[in-house]
Design a protein around this motif. Structure first.
Motif, PDB file in Angstrom:
ATOM      1  N   UNK A 187      35.177  32.966  24.073  1.00 56.68           N
ATOM      2  CA  UNK A 187      34.592  33.303  25.377  1.00 56.68           C
ATOM      3  C   UNK A 187      34.944  34.736  25.764  1.00 56.68           C
ATOM      4  N   UNK A 188      36.175  35.154  25.493  1.00 56.29           N
ATOM      5  CA  UNK A 188      36.603  36.523  25.811  1.00 56.29           C
ATOM      6  C   UNK A 188      35.796  37.530  25.006  1.00 56.29           C
ATOM      7  N   UNK A 189      35.630  37.265  23.717  1.00 57.49           N
ATOM      8  CA  UNK A 189      34.852  38.154  22.855  1.00 57.49           C
ATOM      9  C   UNK A 189      33.412  38.255  23.356  1.00 57.49           C
TER      10      UNK A 189
ATOM     11  N   UNK B 160      32.338  37.723  26.428  1.00 57.44           N
ATOM     12  CA  UNK B 160      32.345  38.468  27.698  1.00 57.44           C
ATOM     13  C   UNK B 160      32.422  39.968  27.451  1.00 57.44           C
ATOM     14  N   UNK B 161      33.263  40.360  26.524  1.00 59.84           N
ATOM     15  CA  UNK B 161      33.386  41.791  26.208  1.00 59.84           C
ATOM     16  C   UNK B 161      32.081  42.322  25.628  1.00 59.84           C
ATOM     17  N   UNK B 162      31.440  41.519  24.781  1.00 62.99           N
ATOM     18  CA  UNK B 162      30.173  41.935  24.182  1.00 62.99           C
ATOM     19  C   UNK B 162      29.109  42.100  25.266  1.00 62.99           C
ATOM     20  N   UNK B 163      29.026  41.132  26.182  1.00 63.36           N
ATOM     21  CA  UNK B 163      28.016  41.181  27.236  1.00 63.36           C
ATOM     22  C   UNK B 163      28.261  42.319  28.222  1.00 63.36           C
ATOM     23  N   UNK B 164      29.532  42.613  28.486  1.00 60.38           N
ATOM     24  CA  UNK B 164      29.830  43.670  29.460  1.00 60.38           C
ATOM     25  C   UNK B 164      29.559  45.051  28.891  1.00 60.38           C
ATOM     26  N   UNK B 165      29.605  45.170  27.569  1.00 56.43           N
ATOM     27  CA  UNK B 165      29.366  46.466  26.947  1.00 56.43           C
ATOM     28  C   UNK B 165      30.506  47.436  27.130  1.00 56.43           C
ATOM     29  N   UNK B 166      31.623  46.958  27.608  1.00 53.66           N
ATOM     30  CA  UNK B 166      32.782  47.820  27.831  1.00 53.66           C
ATOM     31  C   UNK B 166      33.883  47.366  26.889  1.00 53.66           C
TER      32      UNK B 166
ATOM     33  N   UNK C 253      39.448  38.898  31.036  1.00 52.86           N
ATOM     34  CA  UNK C 253      39.616  37.587  31.678  1.00 52.86           C
ATOM     35  C   UNK C 253      39.640  37.716  33.189  1.00 52.86           C
ATOM     36  N   UNK C 254      40.372  38.696  33.694  1.00 51.14           N
ATOM     37  CA  UNK C 254      40.447  38.875  35.144  1.00 51.14           C
ATOM     38  C   UNK C 254      39.109  39.323  35.727  1.00 51.14           C
ATOM     39  N   UNK C 255      38.348  40.110  34.966  1.00 50.27           N
ATOM     40  CA  UNK C 255      37.012  40.491  35.432  1.00 50.27           C
ATOM     41  C   UNK C 255      36.136  39.257  35.586  1.00 50.27           C
ATOM     42  N   UNK C 256      36.241  38.316  34.650  1.00 52.43           N
ATOM     43  CA  UNK C 256      35.487  37.061  34.768  1.00 52.43           C
ATOM     44  C   UNK C 256      35.942  36.290  36.004  1.00 52.43           C
ATOM     45  N   UNK C 257      37.237  36.105  36.142  1.00 53.92           N
ATOM     46  CA  UNK C 257      37.762  35.332  37.276  1.00 53.92           C
ATOM     47  C   UNK C 257      37.365  35.958  38.605  1.00 53.92           C
ATOM     48  N   UNK C 258      37.450  37.283  38.692  1.00 53.50           N
ATOM     49  CA  UNK C 258      37.102  37.966  39.931  1.00 53.50           C
ATOM     50  C   UNK C 258      35.592  37.869  40.199  1.00 53.50           C
ATOM     51  N   UNK C 259      34.809  38.043  39.158  1.00 52.35           N
ATOM     52  CA  UNK C 259      33.358  37.942  39.307  1.00 52.35           C
ATOM     53  C   UNK C 259      32.926  36.566  39.780  1.00 52.35           C
ATOM     54  N   UNK C 260      33.544  35.526  39.225  1.00 56.99           N
ATOM     55  CA  UNK C 260      33.235  34.156  39.645  1.00 56.99           C
ATOM     56  C   UNK C 260      33.639  33.948  41.105  1.00 56.99           C
ATOM     57  N   UNK C 261      34.798  34.490  41.466  1.00 53.93           N
ATOM     58  CA  UNK C 261      35.256  34.367  42.851  1.00 53.93           C
ATOM     59  C   UNK C 261      34.236  35.003  43.802  1.00 53.93           C
ATOM     60  N   UNK C 262      33.726  36.173  43.437  1.00 59.89           N
ATOM     61  CA  UNK C 262      32.736  36.838  44.278  1.00 59.89           C
ATOM     62  C   UNK C 262      31.432  36.041  44.348  1.00 59.89           C
TER      63      UNK C 262
ATOM     64  N   UNK D  81      27.006  28.005  30.930  1.00 63.31           N
ATOM     65  CA  UNK D  81      27.797  28.674  29.884  1.00 63.31           C
ATOM     66  C   UNK D  81      28.960  29.435  30.505  1.00 63.31           C
ATOM     67  N   UNK D  82      28.720  30.059  31.636  1.00 60.42           N
ATOM     68  CA  UNK D  82      29.780  30.796  32.324  1.00 60.42           C
ATOM     69  C   UNK D  82      30.849  29.846  32.830  1.00 60.42           C
ATOM     70  N   UNK D  83      30.428  28.682  33.301  1.00 61.39           N
ATOM     71  CA  UNK D  83      31.402  27.682  33.759  1.00 61.39           C
ATOM     72  C   UNK D  83      32.290  27.212  32.614  1.00 61.39           C
ATOM     73  N   UNK D  84      31.708  27.070  31.437  1.00 65.89           N
ATOM     74  CA  UNK D  84      32.505  26.690  30.261  1.00 65.89           C
ATOM     75  C   UNK D  84      33.513  27.762  29.913  1.00 65.89           C
ATOM     76  N   UNK D  85      33.084  29.013  29.930  1.00 68.18           N
ATOM     77  CA  UNK D  85      33.993  30.132  29.659  1.00 68.18           C
ATOM     78  C   UNK D  85      35.076  30.192  30.727  1.00 68.18           C
TER      79      UNK D  85
END
Length: 184
Positions: free
Chosen positions: A114-116, A118-124, A133-142, A153-157
């Motif tokens: 899931x981390x890999x 996320x990194x691929x999708x973010x392009x960063x 991981x924290x970017x995912x957690x923060x994004x979900x919180x927002x 799929x995001x919920x699974x990650x």
């Protein structure tokens, strides 16, 4: 301020997410302490005059730091980047001692695909796994705060990453209390 201090002692992951939220709050208030006082701090009740003064000073100091560190539009304060660095260091130590911490290793390797992704999708690519991981957690919180839907799929990650970061956070606090055996 009081929430941040409590979270820092109890749950480093929640502390970091809270501090990222504070950075965004200050940006939304144009890094102007008067706006922060009017729109945010005025909502706090039950504080003594001394606590109120301490709280205002804390927010003023954060605003000053954001200016001096040039993170007024984006990015994170050095104090928050240090937390990520400390977690990355602990992560490396835990993996180096995986025989002592097999559940941590398992949680990490379960979350790794899931981390890999996320990194691929973010392009960063320059961001580390922990920050991803924290970017995912923060994004979900927002998204949740905005009442927006979260893809399956995001919920699974999220479940995998949350479990992993929760375990890392727990080990972080154990390490701060010198109760982890990470000696080489």
């Amino acid at each position: 301020m009081f929430t941040a201090l409590k979270l820092k002692d109890e749950n480093i992951a929640e502390y970091l997410l809270y501090m990222w939220q504070v950075e965004d709050l200050l940006r939304a208030c144009q890094l102007d302490i008067d706006i922060v006082k009017e729109k945010y701090l005025s909502k706090f009740s039950g504080l003594t005059p001394e606590q109120q003064r301490q709280q205002e000073k804390w927010y003023e100091d954060l605003i000053e730091m954001m200016h001096s560190e040039h993170v007024t539009r984006q990015g994170h304060l050095q104090i928050n980047r240090n937390v990520i660095a400390n977690l990355e260091e602990l992560h490396a130590k835990l993996l180096a001692h995986a025989d002592k911490y097999p559940y941590y290793k398992a949680a990490y390797y379960n979350a790794l695909p899931a981390i890999v992704e996320l990194r691929r999708k973010s392009g960063i690519d320059q961001k580390g796994e922990i920050e991803t991981c924290f970017n995912l957690l923060y994004g979900i919180m927002l998204l949740r705060m905005q009442g927006k839907p979260i893809e399956q799929a995001t919920q699974g990650a999220l479940k995998l990453v949350s479990n992993y970061i929760s375990m890392l956070s727990s080990y972080y606090h154990q390490d701060k209390q010198s109760s982890l055996d990470l000696d080489d």
